[in-house]
Design a protein around this motif. Sequence first.
Motif, PDB file in Angstrom:
ATOM      1  N   SER A   1       8.522  -3.770   2.127  1.00  0.00           N
ATOM      2  CA  SER A   1       7.057  -3.726   2.044  1.00  0.00           C
ATOM      3  C   SER A   1       6.626  -4.798   1.067  1.00  0.00           C
ATOM      4  O   SER A   1       6.810  -4.660  -0.137  1.00  0.00           O
ATOM      5  CB  SER A   1       6.601  -2.358   1.564  1.00  0.00           C
TER       6      SER A   1
ATOM      7  N   GLU B   1      -2.583  -8.747   1.368  1.00  0.00           N
ATOM      8  CA  GLU B   1      -2.445  -7.844   2.495  1.00  0.00           C
ATOM      9  C   GLU B   1      -1.053  -7.249   2.462  1.00  0.00           C
ATOM     10  O   GLU B   1      -0.106  -7.901   2.038  1.00  0.00           O
ATOM     11  CB  GLU B   1      -2.634  -8.588   3.806  1.00  0.00           C
ATOM     12  N   THR B   2      -0.963  -6.012   2.927  1.00  0.00           N
ATOM     13  CA  THR B   2       0.344  -5.356   2.973  1.00  0.00           C
ATOM     14  C   THR B   2       1.079  -5.794   4.224  1.00  0.00           C
ATOM     15  O   THR B   2       0.518  -5.785   5.314  1.00  0.00           O
ATOM     16  CB  THR B   2       0.169  -3.829   2.988  1.00  0.00           C
ATOM     17  N   VAL B   3       2.314  -6.169   4.054  1.00  0.00           N
ATOM     18  CA  VAL B   3       3.113  -6.608   5.203  1.00  0.00           C
ATOM     19  C   VAL B   3       4.460  -5.904   5.126  1.00  0.00           C
ATOM     20  O   VAL B   3       5.117  -5.926   4.094  1.00  0.00           O
ATOM     21  CB  VAL B   3       3.323  -8.136   5.154  1.00  0.00           C
ATOM     22  N   VAL B   4       4.844  -5.267   6.226  1.00  0.00           N
ATOM     23  CA  VAL B   4       6.181  -4.668   6.274  1.00  0.00           C
ATOM     24  C   VAL B   4       7.023  -5.579   7.144  1.00  0.00           C
ATOM     25  O   VAL B   4       6.822  -5.676   8.352  1.00  0.00           O
ATOM     26  CB  VAL B   4       6.128  -3.247   6.854  1.00  0.00           C
TER      27      VAL B   4
ATOM     28  N   LEU C   1       4.878 -14.644   0.721  1.00  0.00           N
ATOM     29  CA  LEU C   1       5.199 -13.258   1.053  1.00  0.00           C
ATOM     30  C   LEU C   1       6.072 -12.748  -0.078  1.00  0.00           C
ATOM     31  O   LEU C   1       7.203 -13.178  -0.233  1.00  0.00           O
ATOM     32  CB  LEU C   1       5.960 -13.249   2.381  1.00  0.00           C
TER      33      LEU C   1
ATOM     34  N   PRO D   1      -9.713 -13.514  -2.337  1.00  0.00           N
ATOM     35  CA  PRO D   1      -9.722 -13.895  -0.924  1.00  0.00           C
ATOM     36  C   PRO D   1     -10.993 -14.672  -0.588  1.00  0.00           C
ATOM     37  O   PRO D   1     -12.034 -14.444  -1.198  1.00  0.00           O
ATOM     38  CB  PRO D   1      -9.716 -12.556  -0.193  1.00  0.00           C
TER      39      PRO D   1
ATOM     40  N   ALA E   1       0.807  -1.218   0.000  1.00  0.00           N
ATOM     41  CA  ALA E   1       0.000   0.000   0.000  1.00  0.00           C
ATOM     42  C   ALA E   1       0.841   1.270   0.000  1.00  0.00           C
ATOM     43  O   ALA E   1       0.363   2.318  -0.439  1.00  0.00           O
ATOM     44  CB  ALA E   1      -0.946  -0.004   1.197  1.00  0.00           C
TER      45      ALA E   1
ATOM     46  N   LYS F   1      -9.737  -7.017  -3.071  1.00  0.00           N
ATOM     47  CA  LYS F   1      -8.396  -6.984  -2.470  1.00  0.00           C
ATOM     48  C   LYS F   1      -7.978  -8.398  -2.117  1.00  0.00           C
ATOM     49  O   LYS F   1      -8.495  -8.996  -1.185  1.00  0.00           O
ATOM     50  CB  LYS F   1      -8.463  -6.103  -1.235  1.00  0.00           C
TER      51      LYS F   1
ATOM     52  N   LYS G   1       1.119 -10.221   0.838  1.00  0.00           N
ATOM     53  CA  LYS G   1       0.941 -11.603   1.277  1.00  0.00           C
ATOM     54  C   LYS G   1      -0.357 -12.121   0.679  1.00  0.00           C
ATOM     55  O   LYS G   1      -1.408 -11.511   0.838  1.00  0.00           O
ATOM     56  CB  LYS G   1       0.880 -11.633   2.801  1.00  0.00           C
TER      57      LYS G   1
END
Lengths: 370, 471
Positions: free
Chosen positions: B400, B388-391, B414, B443, B348, B385, B403
């Motif tokens: 960034s 998911e955004t994962v940092v 990831l 999803p 994102a 969507k 997933k």
Amino acid sequence: MSHKHWIPPVEIESEPRQVRDKEKRKPSSPRVLAEEGERAFMDYLSKSEFTERDKNFPLERDIERLRQQTLRQRRRAFRWFWGAAAALLASLVVLDTVTFLGDMFERGLLLGLFFTGLFGLLLVAIVVWVREQMRDIWRMQDISAFQEEAKHLVEEGGHGTVTNLVARIETLYSNRSDLDPELEIFHSMVTDAHSDAEVLELFTKQVLRSLDERAYGVVVKYASQTALVTAISPLALLDAVLSLWRNMRMVREIATLYGGRPGFAGSFVLVRGVLGNLALAGVSEIIADTGAEAFGGTFLASLSAQAGQGASMGIYTARVGMITMRLCRPIPFSGEERPYLTRIRRQVIRAVREAMASASKPENQPRPES
Amino acid sequence: MVDIGLDRADIEALRRRLSSGASDLAHRALNRSVRLAVTGLNKSGKTVFITSLIHHLSHGSQLPFFKVASEGRLVGAKIIPRAESELPEFRYREFAEKLTGRPPSWPEPTDRISEIRLAIRYRPGTMLRRRVTPLSTLYLDIIDYPGEWLLDLTLLDKSFEDWSQQVLELCKQEPRASLSKAWFDFLNSLDLTKTAEEETMQQAAVLYSEFLHRCKAGGLTLLQPGRFTMPGDLKGTPILGFCPLPPVAAPPERSFYSIMSQRYEAYKDRVVKRFYQEHFSRFDRQIVLVDLFNILNRGYECFHDMRETLALTLESFSYGRSGLIRRLFRPRIDRVLFAAAKADHVAANQHHNLRLLLDQLISEAAEEVRFSGVEMDTMTLSSVKSTETVVTDHEGGKLSCVKGVPEGREREVLLFPGEIPETIPTPEDWVEDRFRFLSFQPPPVSEAPSRTLPHIRLDQALEFLLGDKLI
């Protein structure tokens, strides 16, 4: 832009799919990362360099710190003056107290102990009170810090840094049961895809919007009250004092609404801010007022002198109220949410006119007799 | 046979247009009817967008930036079957079942024009309107058509010679030069002044069509005529039986060249003009979906190609067209939204750069559109969507990532797909494997009936496109 330091794509296998829930996402555990990492991309990583991701944030923080430092230095002269005066006063009081206590002890042990106990209690009470006031002042400063940070984040246009700010603002409302449903809705609406500006906008819409409406109601109430009382009271000086006191009450009520909870000292800080803004805002507001009149809004001149004065005082109170709202709101107003003086003006003048109309009807009755 | 210009099909179309136009006019006068056109090149996500839009309008939840929904005034939306429509109906139920099924899957892409009508019931926001009617209805017609058809607009003021020359110029450069070899060789073996034979013409057209399909498979998007790659229901018909030809000095009456030229004119008349007059001129709002990730995956030529394509697309929306076009149809579109679709392919915090990139791709043409009074905006969105955004901490730094479960796999992954640049990269920047964008599976939707498909900024798109009609 020939961005020489881009990071090549990497793929990391994670654990089998977990149940989806609304929790904040946690990254994969380091153990898994390390295992999978060896397979595909060790050679990528050995060749690449990682760029500095914080963009300009550290530099701007330094500038801020420098600015604060210079401000503090300028204030140092003032501080020395007040500090010295306070120290002098404090030592005089202590000396006096000690002498007095010594006197009491000479007169009798019990008397001395009694007065020592009283002084001790007084000291404890003062310390507790001072600590509370300091906490209130810090909270007021917190709110202006929140405003600064919110404005900065919106300008930056970034992502992910706002959760900290929102969590801190929420601590202001931790004991407010009236805001619980709004906070819950806010949390259910926010996703990881919203940018900083969007998260703040969501928070404003869900949580602060209802507070804004209530604060607006408070301002209108107090402004109308002041207008009516000033319009019908015969003593100018008395209602000047009364309206001052009423303004203070309004300021405190608005601050409490937004989570500020100013105590005695906190109110002073707030009022100082309000007065400062009042002086600045004065000119533009006067121009706006005159302009609104010229364009045929409600005419102040249509009211009698007394009523007109009342209306002016009411509008003045309304202006104070709006400035307070602007100061106490954790997130600064954006263009379309700002309360506008013209609406309150109209309501105040209408209230005064209605009051005058209803007051003049029974006045007609006694006329034939006189 | 002399063409008089109007045949039975034309008269039928005119009649239909007038009758539906009358009721449309009545509704529109009361601000009750909106025609929203959804377009985009192949596989840019039009089907999923419309499905998701109808799904969310029916549920009304999770739309915080859509004022009608967040203020609690949206009562619901229902599909209304249209009896007098000449277009096939968008198969919403089928697509929605695929997306919310177990396991969920993406609907197939469509290649023809379709339409669906929704009745959106809502409570008016202003006091005045609430006193007039407590409950208002907005009739929303959503028309889905392939974006390739918009590329044909420029053909309308080009003669066959001009257009042929343009295409042949384009084919001199790579990558088109190698892809068009088969078709070129065949053309060179013909004598264009000879009398036309149906079979040779067919073969030339088919070879050209195959060339276009190969370009499309390679990621190029500037492919004219648009109907050749997206024939819809014109597939295999003789009206598509032409191709650009090298110039011939004075072609005889029935030669290969002249017949092809006539077919070109017939195509412009029967297909392009008709689309613009019957459909395009009646649109009120438009959203154009652009898939930038496919282009970024491919390379610089495709990127440059996309820029040309978007500029051509935008010409349809600006009123400042030449007089000929203006006399044919007057576009009524007053708001256009350019959306970078599938924003869930990337973390994102890259959305900002993605939007900047899209802005740069359309900047010049956008100016002219805005100048003619059309409101335009750009946005990054994702109709469904799927990530998911994962940092995550990786090797000492923060990455960034996204997933999700990629298409064709079973386990979650990831992925760090690459960073989106702020400005259009130069050809040197495009090193092998700089970007790796993957498609992900949709999803799973939980059991509770009130749960809706997750999205990114669909509510903001709705607010821009419909917000002012739902006050």
